[in-house]
Design a protein around this motif. Structure first.
Motif, mmCIF file in Angstrom:
data_model
loop_
_atom_site.group_PDB
_atom_site.id
_atom_site.type_symbol
_atom_site.label_atom_id
_atom_site.label_comp_id
_atom_site.label_asym_id
_atom_site.label_seq_id
_atom_site.Cartn_x
_atom_site.Cartn_y
_atom_site.Cartn_z
ATOM 1 N N UNK A 164 0.829 -1.206 0.000
ATOM 2 C CA UNK A 164 0.000 0.000 0.000
ATOM 3 C C UNK A 164 0.865 1.258 0.000
ATOM 4 N N UNK A 165 1.928 1.268 0.809
ATOM 5 C CA UNK A 165 2.807 2.432 0.849
ATOM 6 C C UNK A 165 3.542 2.631 -0.471
ATOM 7 N N UNK A 166 4.014 1.536 -1.041
ATOM 8 C CA UNK A 166 4.725 1.636 -2.321
ATOM 9 C C UNK A 166 3.824 2.195 -3.408
ATOM 10 N N UNK A 167 2.558 1.776 -3.400
ATOM 11 C CA UNK A 167 1.620 2.282 -4.405
ATOM 12 C C UNK A 167 1.250 3.729 -4.139
ATOM 13 N N UNK A 168 1.069 4.080 -2.860
ATOM 14 C CA UNK A 168 0.647 5.440 -2.527
ATOM 15 C C UNK A 168 1.756 6.459 -2.762
ATOM 16 N N UNK A 169 3.015 6.078 -2.488
ATOM 17 C CA UNK A 169 4.128 7.034 -2.557
ATOM 18 C C UNK A 169 5.027 6.838 -3.767
ATOM 19 N N UNK A 173 7.322 4.668 -4.205
ATOM 20 C CA UNK A 173 8.689 4.336 -3.801
ATOM 21 C C UNK A 173 8.719 2.919 -3.250
ATOM 22 N N UNK A 174 9.550 2.070 -3.832
ATOM 23 C CA UNK A 174 9.602 0.705 -3.331
ATOM 24 C C UNK A 174 10.448 0.638 -2.055
ATOM 25 N N UNK A 175 10.485 -0.541 -1.457
ATOM 26 C CA UNK A 175 11.144 -0.722 -0.159
ATOM 27 C C UNK A 175 12.619 -0.338 -0.209
ATOM 28 N N UNK A 176 13.324 -0.847 -1.221
ATOM 29 C CA UNK A 176 14.755 -0.574 -1.313
ATOM 30 C C UNK A 176 15.022 0.914 -1.517
ATOM 31 N N UNK A 177 14.227 1.559 -2.368
ATOM 32 C CA UNK A 177 14.428 2.981 -2.643
ATOM 33 C C UNK A 177 14.138 3.828 -1.411
#
Length: 285
Positions: free
Chosen positions: A188-193, A195-199
């Motif tokens: 959800x965070x990656x889609x909302x922002x 930015x993936x986890x590594x980035x």
């Protein structure tokens, strides 16, 4: 105090506990009739459509109307297959659990339990809406029981007591569910922002250089120094090796101290009817 009403008395609209009629359709083949026109959709199509909606948009998006709309039928058509949304969700859960890959019977307990845990992980990643349900009140459904049976079978004759078997499977399930919830939140965070986890963590280098104080967090620093935080796949992989190692110690100790003996199936069946009658009597008291 005698005049205080109980919650049941103050909520006359509360639904009664589910009975046989609610779960029977999950176990019995739907009745067919040779009269009249054949139904436009089957019960299986209704359930599959509901699961597809939940997989895509979440459990809250599932309603009798939304499912009917996806099938291009009227909502009343669905009621000939399921009497209401509760029963529809029961059927959805059973259908989702049919996707769970169960471990082979011949595997030793450790690879079997790891396969069971990874199967449950895959199930929750494929159907994340299952995480919204109360796992203490899952429907009494065949595929749900198949999963529980597989988990119990893995540990049943390892020397653990009956209580330890149940507790251990619960711990494994809760551990897997916890990882799955974290992965859903990361999605959800990656889609909302965007930015993936590594980035996300790569962008935090300024914090570690100028704000982080190793002397305040010596334990964290020691773990970092040996690469404990280097895995960028943390939210998306299931890490249970430590849990299995701990369980190995528990089983080894049980074997050394004298393994618990749980009655065989044949021994249970010898007094099954009396045991069921006694248990039902307790529930009705």
């Amino acid at each position: 105090m005698d005049d205080v009403e109980t919650p049941a008395e103050t909520t006359p609209d509360a639904a009664p506990p589910p009975g046989r009629d609610r779960f029977a359709p999950l176990w019995e083949s739907p009745a067919t009739s040779g009269r009249g026109r054949p139904p436009r959709v089957s019960r299986a199509q209704v359930v599959d459509a509901a699961v597809a909606i939940a997989d895509s948009d979440g459990l809250d998006a599932v309603s009798m109307r939304s499912v009917a709309r996806s099938l291009d039928v009227g909502a009343m058509t669905l009621y000939s297959h399921v009497p209401g949304r509760d029963e529809l969700v029961d059927a959805m859960v059973d259908r989702a659990y049919a996707d769970l890959e169960l471990p082979d019977h011949d595997l030793a307990w450790r690879p079997a339990l790891e396969q069971y845990a990874r199967g449950y992980w895959d199930l929750l990643r494929s159907h994340p809406w299952l995480l919204d349900l109360n796992t203490w009140r899952l429907p009494l459904a065949p595929h749900v029981f198949d999963a529980e049976e597989a988990g119990f079978r893995i540990l049943l004759d390892t020397g653990l007591s009956a209580t330890q078997v149940l507790e251990t499977i619960t711990i494994v399930n809760n551990t897997v569910a916890g990882f799955a919830r974290a992965a859903v939140a990361e999605d959800a965070d990656a889609q909302a922002h965007g930015t993936d986890y590594a980035s996300y963590w790569a962008a935090s280098s300024d914090f570690w250089e100028h704000l982080f104080d190793p002397s305040r967090y010596p334990s964290m620093t020691r773990l970092w120094s040996v690469g404990a935080f280097d895995s960028t796949s943390m939210p998306f992989d299931l890490h249970i090796s430590g849990l299995l190692d701990t369980l190995q110690l528990l089983i080894d100790r049980a074997q050394a101290e004298g393994p618990a003996v749980i009655p065989s199936y044949e021994e249970c069946m010898a007094g099954y009817d009396d045991a069921v009658a006694e248990e039902l009597g307790k529930l009705q008291e």
